[in-house]
Design an enzyme around this catalytic site. Structure first.
Site, short mmCIF file in Angstrom:
data_model
loop_
_atom_site.label_atom_id
_atom_site.label_comp_id
_atom_site.label_asym_id
_atom_site.label_seq_id
_atom_site.Cartn_x
_atom_site.Cartn_y
_atom_site.Cartn_z
N ARG A 14 -48.31 49.40 -118.36
CA ARG A 14 -46.94 49.27 -118.88
C ARG A 14 -46.12 48.47 -117.89
O ARG A 14 -45.94 48.91 -116.75
CB ARG A 14 -46.38 50.68 -119.07
N LYS A 61 -41.57 49.70 -109.67
CA LYS A 61 -41.07 51.03 -109.28
C LYS A 61 -40.84 51.13 -107.78
O LYS A 61 -41.31 50.31 -106.99
CB LYS A 61 -42.04 52.12 -109.76
C1 7PJ Z 1 -43.20 55.32 -117.51
C2 7PJ Z 1 -42.91 55.56 -118.84
C3 7PJ Z 1 -44.54 55.50 -117.06
C4 7PJ Z 1 -45.08 56.12 -119.30
C5 7PJ Z 1 -41.11 54.99 -117.80
C6 7PJ Z 1 -39.77 52.72 -115.65
C7 7PJ Z 1 -39.31 54.10 -115.86
N1 7PJ Z 1 -43.83 55.96 -119.74
N2 7PJ Z 1 -41.57 55.36 -119.01
N3 7PJ Z 1 -45.43 55.90 -118.01
N4 7PJ Z 1 -42.06 54.94 -116.87
N5 7PJ Z 1 -46.02 56.53 -120.17
O1 7PJ Z 1 -40.10 51.98 -116.57
O2 7PJ Z 1 -39.79 52.32 -114.48
O3 7PJ Z 1 -44.90 55.32 -115.89
S1 7PJ Z 1 -39.44 54.65 -117.54
#
Ligand code: 7PJ
Length: 279
Positions: free
Chosen positions: A259, A225
């Site tokens: 994640r 990010k």
């Molecule tokens: C996140 C997400 C996060 C959760 C995305 C990316 C943007 N879901 N979906 N937490 N970020 N729970 O993958 O950079 O930080 S999309």
């Protein structure tokens, strides 16, 4: 999923959730699965085999790009991106599959098609989402965000970002409980990068133990990010080490699910933490 979380607690290392973006426009891997404007299932299967071989514990499948400034997706587009892939993956692999969506209709279809978890960056804020969640029994990740992706990075302001994000999540937990969604199904996520400046993201990261202390499994998504990009002054493809470092620190703070895009780097880093952690 409940068993996964129990295993994870016993093992003492968080689950690694591999990201599978089935969008044409995600910031780090947008479009890689597209052939002639459609998701190509063979490329998806190949990619997923790689995520599994790399040691991912579960996968998060998304069909809506939520990167800052992303264009809106229709429900039909989102369903067409996610459901065929979900079904193909379920037939081919054993790995648990989470679906990243805010659309109640897709939540329900995903649950029917064997997803083990719903990950909602809008914390069940869309009309009908609480009802959809109440009609199933899957775990749900409630993530904090502020504003829709189109505008969320336009000068976000908080008086006390940690207190406000915690209060927001508490209010979503209360809404869930009112609708009969058991607390035991909920996972919390501060939502790094969703309507937050670098400083606000760092404040939230430092406060991860306070999120963990709420008593719910905590998910952390910082992989590649912009907070890492800004600190390192590096483009998205050079943020692997920064992401792995934050994964270790999140694990140390008690996160339950990390994640990530870079599964091998994350798993190796977390194994190092596990090896030297006090017993
Ligand atoms: C996140 C997400 C996060 C959760 C995305 C990316 C943007 N879901 N979906 N937490 N970020 N729970 O993958 O950079 O930080 S999309």
């Amino acid at each position: 999923m409940a068993r996964l979380i129990k295993d994870m607690l016993r093992r003492g290392r968080p689950l690694v959730m591999g990201i599978l973006n089935l969008t044409p426009d995600s910031f780090s891997d947008g479009g890689v699965f597209y052939r002639e404007g459609r998701v190509n299932i063979d490329t998806v299967l190949y990619r997923v085999q790689g995520l599994i071989d790399g040691g991912a514990d579960l996968l998060d499948i998304g069909g809506e790009s939520t990167r800052p400034g992303a264009s809106k997706v229709t429900l039909n587009e989102e369903v067409d991106r996610v459901l065929p892939a979900l079904e193909a993956l379920r037939n081919r692999f054993d790995i648990p599959l989470s679906v990243d969506t805010s659309s109640p209709a897709l939540m329900i279809e995903a649950a029917k098609s064997g997803a083990v978890m719903i990950n909602d960056v809008r914390a069940l804020g869309r009309a009908g989402a609480l009802e959809a969640a109440a009609a199933m029994s899957l775990p749900i990740c409630l993530m904090h965000s502020r504003g829709e992706p189109q505008v969320m990075q336009d000068n976000p302001q908080y008086r006390d970002v940690v207190a406000e994000v915690l209060a927001f999540l508490q209010s979503r937990i209360d809404e869930c409980e009112k609708r009969g969604i058991s607390r035991t199904r909920l996972i919390l996520d501060p939502g790094f990068g969703f309507g937050k400046t670098l400083e606000q993201n760092l404040s939230l990261f430092r406060a991860l133990p306070a999120f963990v202390a709420e008593g719910f499994p905590v998910m952390v998504g910082v992989s590649r990010k912009s907070m890492i990009g800004k600190l390192l002054e590096k483009p998205v493809e050079q943020r692997v080490y920064g992401s792995a470092a934050l994964a270790v620190l999140a694990a140390q703070a008690g996160a339950a699910i990390i994640r990530v895009h870079d599964v091998v780097a994350t798993v190796d880093s977390l194994k190092m933490l596990e090896a030297v952690r006090p017993m």
